[in-house]
Motif scaffolding. Structure first.
Motif, PDB file in Angstrom:
ATOM      1  N   GLU A  58      59.416  17.000 -19.218  1.00 42.79           N
ATOM      2  CA  GLU A  58      58.898  16.043 -19.022  1.00 42.79           C
ATOM      3  C   GLU A  58      59.422  14.989 -18.403  1.00 42.79           C
ATOM      4  O   GLU A  58      59.266  14.548 -17.535  1.00 42.79           O
ATOM      5  CB  GLU A  58      58.687  15.302 -20.463  1.00 42.79           C
ATOM      6  N   GLN A  59      60.349  15.409 -17.671  1.00 38.60           N
ATOM      7  CA  GLN A  59      61.674  13.928 -16.890  1.00 38.60           C
ATOM      8  C   GLN A  59      61.158  14.840 -15.634  1.00 38.60           C
ATOM      9  O   GLN A  59      62.257  13.931 -14.601  1.00 38.60           O
ATOM     10  CB  GLN A  59      63.434  14.701 -17.286  1.00 38.60           C
ATOM     11  N   ALA A  60      60.582  16.372 -14.920  1.00 33.97           N
ATOM     12  CA  ALA A  60      60.709  16.794 -14.192  1.00 33.97           C
ATOM     13  C   ALA A  60      59.632  15.527 -13.457  1.00 33.97           C
ATOM     14  O   ALA A  60      58.155  15.932 -14.272  1.00 33.97           O
ATOM     15  CB  ALA A  60      60.462  18.215 -14.196  1.00 33.97           C
ATOM     16  N   GLY A  61      59.286  15.698 -11.967  1.00 36.31           N
ATOM     17  CA  GLY A  61      58.390  14.988 -11.631  1.00 36.31           C
ATOM     18  C   GLY A  61      57.008  16.129 -11.501  1.00 36.31           C
ATOM     19  O   GLY A  61      57.102  17.431 -11.659  1.00 36.31           O
ATOM     20  N   THR A  62      55.930  15.114 -11.256  1.00 31.39           N
ATOM     21  CA  THR A  62      54.727  16.697 -11.104  1.00 31.39           C
ATOM     22  C   THR A  62      55.001  17.906 -10.316  1.00 31.39           C
ATOM     23  O   THR A  62      54.268  18.468 -10.306  1.00 31.39           O
ATOM     24  CB  THR A  62      53.839  15.436 -10.209  1.00 31.39           C
ATOM     25  N   SER A  72      55.878  30.008 -15.295  1.00 34.47           N
ATOM     26  CA  SER A  72      55.056  30.287 -16.700  1.00 34.47           C
ATOM     27  C   SER A  72      53.928  31.423 -16.454  1.00 34.47           C
ATOM     28  O   SER A  72      53.949  31.670 -16.782  1.00 34.47           O
ATOM     29  CB  SER A  72      54.845  28.851 -17.451  1.00 34.47           C
ATOM     30  N   ASN A  73      53.569  31.070 -15.650  1.00 30.95           N
ATOM     31  CA  ASN A  73      51.981  31.606 -15.452  1.00 30.95           C
ATOM     32  C   ASN A  73      52.574  33.322 -15.163  1.00 30.95           C
ATOM     33  O   ASN A  73      52.649  34.277 -15.968  1.00 30.95           O
ATOM     34  CB  ASN A  73      51.526  31.615 -14.737  1.00 30.95           C
ATOM     35  N   LYS A  74      54.044  33.047 -14.166  1.00 32.32           N
ATOM     36  CA  LYS A  74      54.210  34.296 -13.373  1.00 32.32           C
ATOM     37  C   LYS A  74      54.930  35.454 -15.168  1.00 32.32           C
ATOM     38  O   LYS A  74      54.539  36.628 -14.824  1.00 32.32           O
ATOM     39  CB  LYS A  74      55.006  34.371 -12.700  1.00 32.32           C
ATOM     40  N   LEU A  75      55.476  34.147 -15.824  1.00 28.47           N
ATOM     41  CA  LEU A  75      56.429  35.456 -16.840  1.00 28.47           C
ATOM     42  C   LEU A  75      56.145  35.453 -17.654  1.00 28.47           C
ATOM     43  O   LEU A  75      56.270  36.159 -19.006  1.00 28.47           O
ATOM     44  CB  LEU A  75      58.188  34.248 -17.080  1.00 28.47           C
ATOM     45  N   GLY A  76      54.485  34.773 -17.779  1.00 26.62           N
ATOM     46  CA  GLY A  76      53.609  34.504 -19.282  1.00 26.62           C
ATOM     47  C   GLY A  76      53.960  34.151 -20.574  1.00 26.62           C
ATOM     48  O   GLY A  76      53.790  34.762 -21.255  1.00 26.62           O
ATOM     49  N   ILE A  77      54.966  32.523 -20.015  1.00 31.35           N
ATOM     50  CA  ILE A  77      55.603  32.245 -21.520  1.00 31.35           C
ATOM     51  C   ILE A  77      54.247  31.028 -22.283  1.00 31.35           C
ATOM     52  O   ILE A  77      54.336  30.133 -20.980  1.00 31.35           O
ATOM     53  CB  ILE A  77      56.194  31.696 -20.905  1.00 31.35           C
ATOM     54  N   ASP A  82      51.916  25.820 -21.821  1.00 34.06           N
ATOM     55  CA  ASP A  82      50.777  24.004 -22.419  1.00 34.06           C
ATOM     56  C   ASP A  82      51.744  23.246 -22.844  1.00 34.06           C
ATOM     57  O   ASP A  82      50.447  22.300 -22.240  1.00 34.06           O
ATOM     58  CB  ASP A  82      51.198  24.941 -24.000  1.00 34.06           C
ATOM     59  N   ALA A  83      52.398  23.054 -22.390  1.00 30.74           N
ATOM     60  CA  ALA A  83      53.772  21.933 -22.658  1.00 30.74           C
ATOM     61  C   ALA A  83      52.972  21.291 -21.461  1.00 30.74           C
ATOM     62  O   ALA A  83      53.166  19.721 -21.428  1.00 30.74           O
ATOM     63  CB  ALA A  83      55.028  21.775 -22.933  1.00 30.74           C
ATOM     64  N   VAL A  84      53.063  21.713 -19.948  1.00 26.85           N
ATOM     65  CA  VAL A  84      53.520  21.349 -18.725  1.00 26.85           C
ATOM     66  C   VAL A  84      51.717  20.688 -18.468  1.00 26.85           C
ATOM     67  O   VAL A  84      51.368  20.141 -18.444  1.00 26.85           O
ATOM     68  CB  VAL A  84      53.917  22.128 -17.915  1.00 26.85           C
ATOM     69  N   THR A  87      51.785  17.495 -20.271  1.00 21.68           N
ATOM     70  CA  THR A  87      52.172  16.776 -20.217  1.00 21.68           C
ATOM     71  C   THR A  87      51.014  16.206 -18.481  1.00 21.68           C
ATOM     72  O   THR A  87      50.989  14.732 -18.017  1.00 21.68           O
ATOM     73  CB  THR A  87      53.515  16.812 -19.340  1.00 21.68           C
ATOM     74  N   LEU A  88      50.659  17.234 -17.588  1.00 23.49           N
ATOM     75  CA  LEU A  88      50.117  16.892 -16.864  1.00 23.49           C
ATOM     76  C   LEU A  88      49.139  16.414 -16.499  1.00 23.49           C
ATOM     77  O   LEU A  88      48.304  15.366 -15.221  1.00 23.49           O
ATOM     78  CB  LEU A  88      49.937  18.064 -15.995  1.00 23.49           C
ATOM     79  N   SER A  89      48.129  16.818 -17.946  1.00 23.77           N
ATOM     80  CA  SER A  89      46.318  16.059 -17.558  1.00 23.77           C
ATOM     81  C   SER A  89      46.344  15.242 -17.317  1.00 23.77           C
ATOM     82  O   SER A  89      45.274  14.858 -17.011  1.00 23.77           O
ATOM     83  CB  SER A  89      46.457  16.411 -19.119  1.00 23.77           C
ATOM     84  N   GLY A  90      47.470  13.576 -18.148  1.00 24.19           N
ATOM     85  CA  GLY A  90      46.847  12.673 -18.054  1.00 24.19           C
ATOM     86  C   GLY A  90      47.021  11.827 -16.207  1.00 24.19           C
ATOM     87  O   GLY A  90      46.812  10.866 -16.318  1.00 24.19           O
TER      88      GLY A  90
END
Length: 190
Positions: A58-62, A72-77, A82-84, A87-90
């Motif tokens: 959450e400390q990281a920028g957009t 996370s897509n690449k590694l399937g995590i 889900d967390a990212v 965070t980005l949705s809003g």
């Protein structure tokens, strides 16, 4: 002379230690550790990296969030993904939702972005048309036309406050039908 390696416990403390002169690892260093741990099948390091990224992301920028989403897509995590996404949705406007939803296979962003553009009071801007391309924009214009016709009918028989909740029920089926291919392609891990 044989040098003894520090125990795992000592190593872990060094990674997390704030009392030493070394800075704690940043989210991008943990992302690198995560990628390598997956490559080399280092389960414990992977688990630690996931937990640290979940605490730090959450400390990281957009832009950094987008990097984490791609990783996370690449590694399937799924946990990081889900967390990212949450965070980005809003922080995303409708066009960004559509563009990033397509790029990162986030069907929720696609559905919401399409619905928002169809229901926007001021309509779709020229800049939005250019960013989305003619194929997507033409579908959105057709949907918007159908939406406006149907909402006009409902407003004739109900007060605006009564009809307001119905508008979402009008748009959702239009989005699901019109953009079925795009939504199916974005159904990550479905």
């Amino acid at each position: 002379m044989i040098r003894q390696l520090p125990s795992k416990r000592t190593k872990r403390r060094k990674l997390r230690s704030n009392s030493s002169s070394e800075e704690p690892m940043s989210w991008n260093e943990w992302a690198s550790a995560l990628e390598l741990s997956c490559m080399w099948q280092m389960t414990k390091v992977r688990e630690m990296a996931v937990q640290e990224i979940l605490q730090l992301h959450e400390q990281a920028g957009t832009e950094c969030q987008k990097v984490l989403l791609k990783l996370s897509n690449k590694l399937g995590i799924r946990e990081i993904r889900d967390a990212v996404i949450q965070t980005l949705s809003g922080a995303l406007g409708p066009v960004e939702r559509i563009l990033l939803g397509t790029e990162f296979q986030v069907d929720l962003w696609l559905r919401e972005g399409y619905k928002q553009l169809v229901m926007m009071k001021d309509g779709i801007s020229v800049e939005d048309e250019e960013r989305l391309g003619w194929k997507t924009t033409s579908k959105l214009f057709r949907m918007r036309d159908a939406y406006l016709l149907q909402t006009q009918y409902f407003r004739g028989y109900h007060s605006y406050s009564q009809a307001g909740g119905m508008f979402d029920y009008i748009v959702t089926p239009l989005v699901l039908e019109t953009f079925a291919e795009e939504l199916e392609a974005a159904g990550w891990g479905g």
